[in-house]
Design an enzyme around this catalytic site. Structure first.
Site, mmCIF file in Angstrom:
data_model
loop_
_atom_site.group_PDB
_atom_site.id
_atom_site.type_symbol
_atom_site.label_atom_id
_atom_site.label_comp_id
_atom_site.label_asym_id
_atom_site.label_seq_id
_atom_site.Cartn_x
_atom_site.Cartn_y
_atom_site.Cartn_z
ATOM 1 N N ASP A 202 26.009 38.347 -32.748
ATOM 2 C CA ASP A 202 26.071 39.226 -33.905
ATOM 3 C C ASP A 202 26.680 40.571 -33.509
ATOM 4 O O ASP A 202 26.349 41.133 -32.460
ATOM 5 C CB ASP A 202 24.658 39.439 -34.453
ATOM 6 C CG ASP A 202 24.633 40.305 -35.694
ATOM 7 O OD1 ASP A 202 25.058 39.825 -36.751
ATOM 8 O OD2 ASP A 202 24.197 41.471 -35.588
ATOM 9 N N GLU A 271 30.938 37.263 -33.547
ATOM 10 C CA GLU A 271 31.253 37.816 -34.870
ATOM 11 C C GLU A 271 32.072 39.088 -34.657
ATOM 12 O O GLU A 271 31.602 40.046 -34.044
ATOM 13 C CB GLU A 271 29.967 38.144 -35.618
ATOM 14 C CG GLU A 271 30.227 38.785 -36.984
ATOM 15 C CD GLU A 271 29.000 39.466 -37.572
ATOM 16 O OE1 GLU A 271 28.788 39.353 -38.787
ATOM 17 O OE2 GLU A 271 28.243 40.121 -36.817
#
Length: 545
Positions: A202, A271
């Site tokens: 993330d 990401e």
């Protein structure tokens, strides 16, 4: 038995958002035992892996993306034994398990931060990004938080500001400190030893900051189109050169990859959100010493046209070299794709569109992340203001309603309480229209989105050229996304066509000679005769050439 270390190339990765997947103890919140109960269902989808959104110990200010203990399962989701069982049972079904790792920041309730904020000279004083105020008492620079307001929060104990690129309860770690890097890698290895097969990283571009704390320059109004954040968010008013995607990140990524290489078959999916996400994707996957693959928000926007999708993919392909992409058209952060890419469709068109868009993204070169509920063709749920949970949506209401609309519970049974998700009050209400798209109803209909999804995945799994071949776009029609997937060694070549419009089209294929139509029966919405292609609205066509 040999192990396929490249299982991730062309893999279909199914994202499970645990809070909303299945509630086993009826407290209104989905949990890991609930995922275990539904593993047969996941296996029936024909996916290669599941990506489990954060289920670690957390005060849940950002619903798991604010971690207070990286090695503990939060009690609302179960315990470590439940997670070990998930790995074991998923592996027994041939499904890999990937976990979300939130590395750039922690919760303000993490033990590291609790110690760091006590003084400027303790053992962890330099584990977070602290800075003195300006002489006037203002924050040290103009950096902004994605979730609104300055990216700096005053702490009265240290009489300094700390950096938070997200909520003020999510302080950023100082990755310039080697001890922080090692502690993060040690936490990752804890889960690799448990048997997880991969990491979804993330906000991986946010790990490092500019040590000089230079101001970000202003961005002209005509360039403020956001990627992954609300367009009325002042975050779009800056070029985020100094608090995001710093060059030091590459060195850390290489350390991370070296760790993963010690666990053969484990993979990384980053990401990416930066000022030039496509260039960053290429940079972060270059060679075999960085991330295995990345995805960005480029296909998670409202932009939806043949030209946009083609230019996005071609731009990345031209920069990628030997890197590997991953594509997604939906996840837990954005409006559901059936709604985002056009809300005016009738029920039939929504159904056809849901089928087509899955086939389209799964036919691009790369791996694919598909979000829970996409296999049902779910639309964005309507969530009343008083039911909102997402702090992002609460902050920017009403122009931006946040992320709750894509996070509502899965509808399993149309007649059951809360559509079979839970007997308790769900943490978010079940959308009344979603029961009409429940799993039990769709399983009874051979032409449903769910059964089409299953049949398409089974068909795709037999095509090596679709999973790992090259890609070349061609011009056919302004509303038809068309490309070849091909293997330069075997010379196998497939024509893939997707009608992005709600009008049936007749297209002259010109010099393209199709040997035979190979479109799967579940997507049989096109025909060809004497090199004239007839393709239905939101139709798909595949042919050997």
């Amino acid at each position: 038995m040999s192990v396929n270390l490249d299982w991730w190339r062309g893999a279909i990765i199914y994202q499970v958002y645990p809070r909303s997947f299945m509630d086993s103890n009826h407290d209104g919140i989905g949990d890991i035992p609930g995922i275990n109960q539904k593993l047969d269902y996941i296996a029936s989808l024909g996916v290669d892996a599941i990506w489990v959104s954060p289920c670690f110990k957390s005060p849940m200010k950002d619903f798991g993306y604010d971690i207070s203990d990286y090695r503990a399962i939060d009690p609302i989701f179960g315990d470590l034994g439940d997670f070990e069982q998930l790995i074991e049972q998923a592996h027994a079904r041939g499904i890999k398990v990937m976990i979300d790792q939130v590395l750039s920041h922690t919760s303000d309730q993490h033990a590291w931060f609790n110690q760091s904020r006590q003084s400027q000279d303790n053992d962890k004083a330099d584990w977070y990004v602290w800075a003195d105020p300006k002489p006037c008492g203002a924050p040290p620079n103009n950096w902004l938080s994605i979730f609104g307001g300055p990216a700096w929060q005053w702490d009265s104990r240290r009489r300094q500001y700390y950096l938070h690129n997200f909520l003020d309860s999510q302080p950023d770690l100082n990755f310039h400190n080697p001890q922080v890097q090692q502690a993060v890698l040690d936490n990752i290895e804890f889960w690799l030893k448990k048997g997880v097969d991969g990491l979804r990283l993330d906000a991986i571009t946010f790990c490092f900051h500019d040590q000089l704390l230079r101001d970000n320059p202003a961005k002209p109004e005509n360039e403020r189109a956001g990627r992954g954040f609300s367009e009325d968010n002042p975050y779009a008013y800056q070029y985020h050169y100094y608090n995001n995607d710093r060059p030091e990140n590459i060195v850390f990524i290489e350390r991370l990859r070296a760790l993963l290489n010690r666990y053969p078959g484990s993979v990384s999916l980053g990401e990416v959100a930066s000022e030039d996400s496509l260039a960053t994707m290429a940079e972060y996957t270059k060679g075999d010493s960085r991330l295995h693959m990345t995805y960005s928000f480029e296909l998670l926007t409202k932009d939806y046209s043949v030209d946009y999708i083609r230019s996005t993919v071609e731009t990345l392909e031209n920069a990628l070299g030997d890197g590997w992409p991953c594509w997604a058209v939906g996840n837990h952060d954005v409006e559901r794709v059936v709604s985002r890419w056009g809300q005016s469709r009738d029920a039939f068109e929504q159904k056809q569109f849901a089928k087509m868009v899955t086939a389209m993204v799964c036919s691009l070169r790369g791996s694919v992340c598909l979000y829970q509920g996409e296999e049902l063709g779910l639309v964005e749920a309507e969530v009343a203001y008083e039911d909102l949970q997402d702090p992002y949506g609460i902050e920017f209401w009403p122009t931006f309603k946040g992320r709750d609309g894509c996070r509502t519970p899965m509808p399993w049974s149309h007649q059951a309480i809360n559509a079979g998700f839970s007997n308790g009050k769900p943490w978010l209400p079940v959308d009344s229209t979603h029961a009409e798209h429940s799993v039990d109803l769709q399983e009874q209909n051979p032409d449903s989105v769910l059964n089409t999804y299953r049949a398409f995945m089974a068909w795709r799994s037999q095509s090596q050229v679709l999973k790992s071949g090259e890609i070349e776009f061609i011009d056919l029609h302004s509303d038809v996304l068309a490309f070849y997937r091909y293997d330069p060694i075997s010379a196998e070549r497939i024509l893939c066509c997707f009608n992005l419009s709600n009008q049936a089209l007749d297209i002259d294929l010109g010099e393209i000679k199709c040997k035979r139509k190979i479109s799967p029966a579940c997507l049989d919405s096109a025909s060809i005769e004497y090199n004239a292609l007839s393709i239905g609205r939101y139709g798909c066509f595949y042919a050997e050439i």
